[in-house]
Design a protein around this motif. Structure first.
Motif, PDB file in Angstrom:
ATOM      1  N   ALA A 112     -45.909  25.784  10.166  1.00 25.11           N
ATOM      2  CA  ALA A 112     -44.566  26.223   9.778  1.00 25.11           C
ATOM      3  C   ALA A 112     -43.755  25.004   9.378  1.00 25.11           C
ATOM      4  O   ALA A 112     -43.996  23.891   9.850  1.00 25.11           O
ATOM      5  CB  ALA A 112     -43.892  26.928  10.944  1.00 25.11           C
ATOM      6  N   ARG A 113     -42.786  25.227   8.493  1.00 24.38           N
ATOM      7  CA  ARG A 113     -41.977  24.125   7.977  1.00 24.38           C
ATOM      8  C   ARG A 113     -40.573  24.677   7.716  1.00 24.38           C
ATOM      9  O   ARG A 113     -40.439  25.819   7.271  1.00 24.38           O
ATOM     10  CB  ARG A 113     -42.620  23.670   6.668  1.00 24.38           C
ATOM     11  N   ASP A 115     -40.266  29.148  -0.714  1.00 24.52           N
ATOM     12  CA  ASP A 115     -40.835  27.936  -1.299  1.00 24.52           C
ATOM     13  C   ASP A 115     -40.060  27.455  -2.521  1.00 24.52           C
ATOM     14  O   ASP A 115     -39.941  26.249  -2.754  1.00 24.52           O
ATOM     15  CB  ASP A 115     -42.303  28.178  -1.690  1.00 24.52           C
ATOM     16  N   THR A 116     -39.537  28.402  -3.301  1.00 27.77           N
ATOM     17  CA  THR A 116     -38.777  27.999  -4.489  1.00 27.77           C
ATOM     18  C   THR A 116     -37.530  27.227  -4.087  1.00 27.77           C
ATOM     19  O   THR A 116     -37.236  26.162  -4.647  1.00 27.77           O
ATOM     20  CB  THR A 116     -38.356  29.249  -5.305  1.00 27.77           C
ATOM     21  N   GLN A 117     -36.828  27.755  -3.100  1.00 27.23           N
ATOM     22  CA  GLN A 117     -35.623  27.050  -2.645  1.00 27.23           C
ATOM     23  C   GLN A 117     -35.982  25.676  -2.075  1.00 27.23           C
ATOM     24  O   GLN A 117     -35.306  24.686  -2.333  1.00 27.23           O
ATOM     25  CB  GLN A 117     -34.883  27.887  -1.608  1.00 27.23           C
ATOM     26  N   ARG A 118     -37.066  25.635  -1.312  1.00 28.14           N
ATOM     27  CA  ARG A 118     -37.489  24.343  -0.752  1.00 28.14           C
ATOM     28  C   ARG A 118     -37.795  23.363  -1.883  1.00 28.14           C
ATOM     29  O   ARG A 118     -37.364  22.205  -1.859  1.00 28.14           O
ATOM     30  CB  ARG A 118     -38.723  24.532   0.128  1.00 28.14           C
TER      31      ARG A 118
END
Lengths: 479, 479
Positions: free
Chosen positions: B215-216, B325-328
């Motif tokens: 997790a991240r 993931d896109t926001q990250r």
């Protein structure tokens, strides 16, 4: 002027020890190498070390740096005509910086003194081994010492970010950086770390500290096989997110030897298992140390659950978790007495080897089969930092004449399995023949080129690390 | 025979590029150093590299190793009369050992290719920076590259346990150890890491891998002061037990420049805060990735709670956690565009400095005051790996003539605060004057001794790292 008089002028007559005053330096801890130096010097400052080295360089006098004298490879052996440079008086903790988590120390600080000093700040210097009560920081750096917490924190090299050293010609190299990132030229710090006093005298260091653990859980585990042991290690690492700090292997015959040798310590398990593992996990997160409604610590509960699963899976036969500090300390005593118990018998082939983790079991199996062919009377006593693949594989041949053939056999098996003949004790003089036989010849040649460039007169701890580099004198039949 | 013909004999005529075929090698990524080599060589094996070096040594031909050509200090600048040795064709991932968590690679493997290859095994090579799509392992090792995850995993040096290199005279140094403990002589691996191609050509490496995170959690934080930022970092580290992988500082004027430069990315916060921090935590423990009854991830919840406490304490004004993931990835784009945005303007003084963590704020304050005295028209654009105390402090003086005085001013302030003029980009040619002015003179002398011992003819990437060591040619007014 006589060289001893010149030395007395530099550090004062009380600190140039000769004759019977050098008795405390007559041999190393394992008693294997006899020292016959001209004098033992006890400088009190970096400047004095610098002036000693300049004089030694001018006069071509070999200098053997010595700190705690607990090395296991003869790295501080002082031959005829040399002077021993003791770091005993360079023993100040210069500064502890709790916020930056750094300790700035003299080379002669005893490891355990540093442990105590940083503990007062809720911090920890995570380097632990049997000799910690007498070994000094400079010797630890010079051998790139390992120990029982390498699995989690790395060896000495990984814990040092700055170094101060006096070069063979007396120049002082000041690399006392307190920075975690510093790419300004060649990495001289790491070149000196592990060079065993052959390139410079280490006089100071900047060391990394870590937070003292909020909680810690220690256990002895009874197991049948090394395959099971590695499964348990992986299980522990995965379930704790990498919190395993020690994973030490002690086979049945080692445990028997320990319980015979140490008074007041009895076998832990009803029947001595094939192997006992000392496993320790720790956490700095306060949540792991907050007692739950039933008073139990979350970390203990985590540990118990993982071990219960491993017992369920048939990987562990039995397990005992330390309930208090005394029990924990007794568990560690069994492991830390290893040097005392294993190295007091002769003839001895004292191997400190490393292997890929999955090759430890093949190594032990193959050695058992081949050793009996070479020397049916040989016995072994081994103990391992299993999490690092580092085995202290001690062999007692039936006769001193078999020492070298046994050493060669171990080297052969180690090399075939992708290992190294030297893991954490260094080369000193005891592994010179292995170095000559097994090290990449190009690497050896480059090491010689560097030694020649930095110590052209060959006065800096001659005869150590590099084969055919200076005179080596040792008691016959013991190498 | 002409040297080019001899080289064609070694690696084939198609791989000795001359004239317009070398266009792709005409300048480095930042366009600061023009290369005018005799030829660009593309060997396909270690043996070919060895034969090239032997020939170069015999003929006294300077050799400039080049990998991704994305260095920021001119370390691969090829002057008149030299040959560039490109690692493009040495690009095999030799082996991935998932159980041992190791990757064995050629020097020419592109960092991002390695990321993809190990991801297939659920593993990760934790070195990340803007140039990862083109930089190669050998260049990364040669500069001891840093990047955004040093806080957690260390720099390149900390991730490499084995190395293979060709020495200036063509000898191949095989130190491809797969062992975590190996104390057999001087640490030649770390001597080569960070030597920027001046001691050898790195052709292979054994690299450490870590488990891919289960997790991240990634966030952008709006803050007022650097003091608050450090408090938040400590708060995060303590509450997560050291799980912070990145803590990147981007001041308001940097964010404005980014949002002007990058299409489709808008300001994150209503009013641009004094500084934005990109913070990322990660965990490999499965328990942190198991969705709770409400579907939320434990790690996200942990992160939110800590940030809420920091907001409560007035340390953070606002925070946005990436929801996917896109926001990250958009958060990271803002940080990773730094080189592109900061280095495209001239005249430029491109500083890569490190400081003790608590000296970052004093540095910025003092620089602001002193820079205006020296050059009232100067502007700055900085971004920092704040968790490492590493600031990329870019200054645009009002005239090229002020480049060097500005550099000296930065060096002065850095030195007074206990920092280094070079943190992770290396010395190359752009920091030679800083090296001459600021590095411990004994350390410099020892580096020269080592260079002389290993490369007596001075053919290995001459003019880099060490001041007054070979010819340096660069465009006037830009150093």
């Amino acid at each position: 002027m006589d060289i001893l008089d010149s030395l007395r002028n530099i550090i004062g007559p009380d600190h140039v020890l000769t004759g019977s005053d050098t008795a405390g330096f007559a041999t190393d801890w394992i008693g294997k190498y006899e020292n016959t130096p001209l004098a033992v010097l006890r400088p009190a400052s970096v400047d004095e070390v610098s002036r000693i080295m300049a004089l030694a360089n001018d006069t071509g006098t070999p200098v053997v740096p010595v700190s705690g004298h607990t090395g296991l490879a003869g790295g501080a052996h002082a031959p005829e005509g040399s002077v021993m440079l003791s770091l005993t008086r360079l023993n100040k903790i210069r500064q502890i910086k709790p916020d930056a988590r750094l300790a700035i120390v003299d080379g002669g600080v005893v490891l355990e003194s540093l442990h105590h000093a940083v503990a007062e700040h809720g911090l920890r210097f995570p380097m632990t081994f049997g000799a910690q009560g007498s070994c000094m920081i400079a010797g630890m750096l010079a051998t790139n010492a390992g120990g029982s917490n390498v699995l989690k924190f790395g060896n000495t090299r990984a814990l040092c970010i700055g170094i101060e050293a006096v070069l063979p010609d007396g120049r002082v190299l000041d690399l006392m950086s307190e920075l975690h990132k510093d790419n300004s030229g060649y990495d001289l710090r790491n070149l000196l770390i592990g060079s065993e006093g052959t390139l410079a005298v280490i006089t100071g260091a900047v060391l990394k500290l870590v937070p003292a653990p909020a909680a810690r859980a220690t256990a002895l585990l009874a197991l049948d096989t090394l395959t099971d042991a590695l499964s348990v290690l992986n299980r522990l690492q995965k379930a704790t997110g990498g919190a395993v700090e020690a994973f030490e292997y002690m086979p049945a015959h080692y445990m028997s030897a320990i319980h015979t040798h140490l008074e007041g310590l009895n076998p832990v398990f009803g029947t001595e298992p094939n192997m006992t593992i000392l496993a320790e996990i720790a956490s700095t997160a306060p949540k792991d140390a907050l007692p739950g409604p039933d008073g139990s610590l979350p970390l203990d509960a985590t540990f118990e659950n993982i071990l219960a699963e491993a017992i369920e899976a048939g990987q562990i036969q039995d397990a005992v978790i330390a309930q208090n500090d005394t029990q924990r300390s007794q568990m560690w005593t069994r492991r830390e007495a290893a040097a005392e118990v294993c190295l007091s018998r002769n003839p001895l082939v004292n191997n400190d080897i490393s292997l890929p983790l999955d090759q430890v079991e093949p190594f032990l199996t193959r050695m058992k089969a081949e050793l009996i062919q070479l020397d049916p009377g040989a016995e072994t006593l081994e103990v391992a930092h299993l999490g690092d693949g580092n085995i202290h594989y001690n062999v007692y041949p039936s006769t001193p004449a078999l020492c070298d053939p046994v050493m060669e056999l171990v080297e052969d098996v180690v090399r075939n399995l992708g290992g190294s003949f030297s893991a954490e004790h260094g080369i000193g003089v005891s592994k010179l023949q292995s170095m000559q036989r097994r090290k990449d010849p190009v690497a050896l040649a480059v090491m010689h080129q560097i030694k020649q460039a930095l110590d052209p007169k060959g006065i800096m701890n001659p005869g150590k690390v590099l084969p055919n580099c200076g005179e080596v004198i040792f008691r016959a039949g013991q190498l």
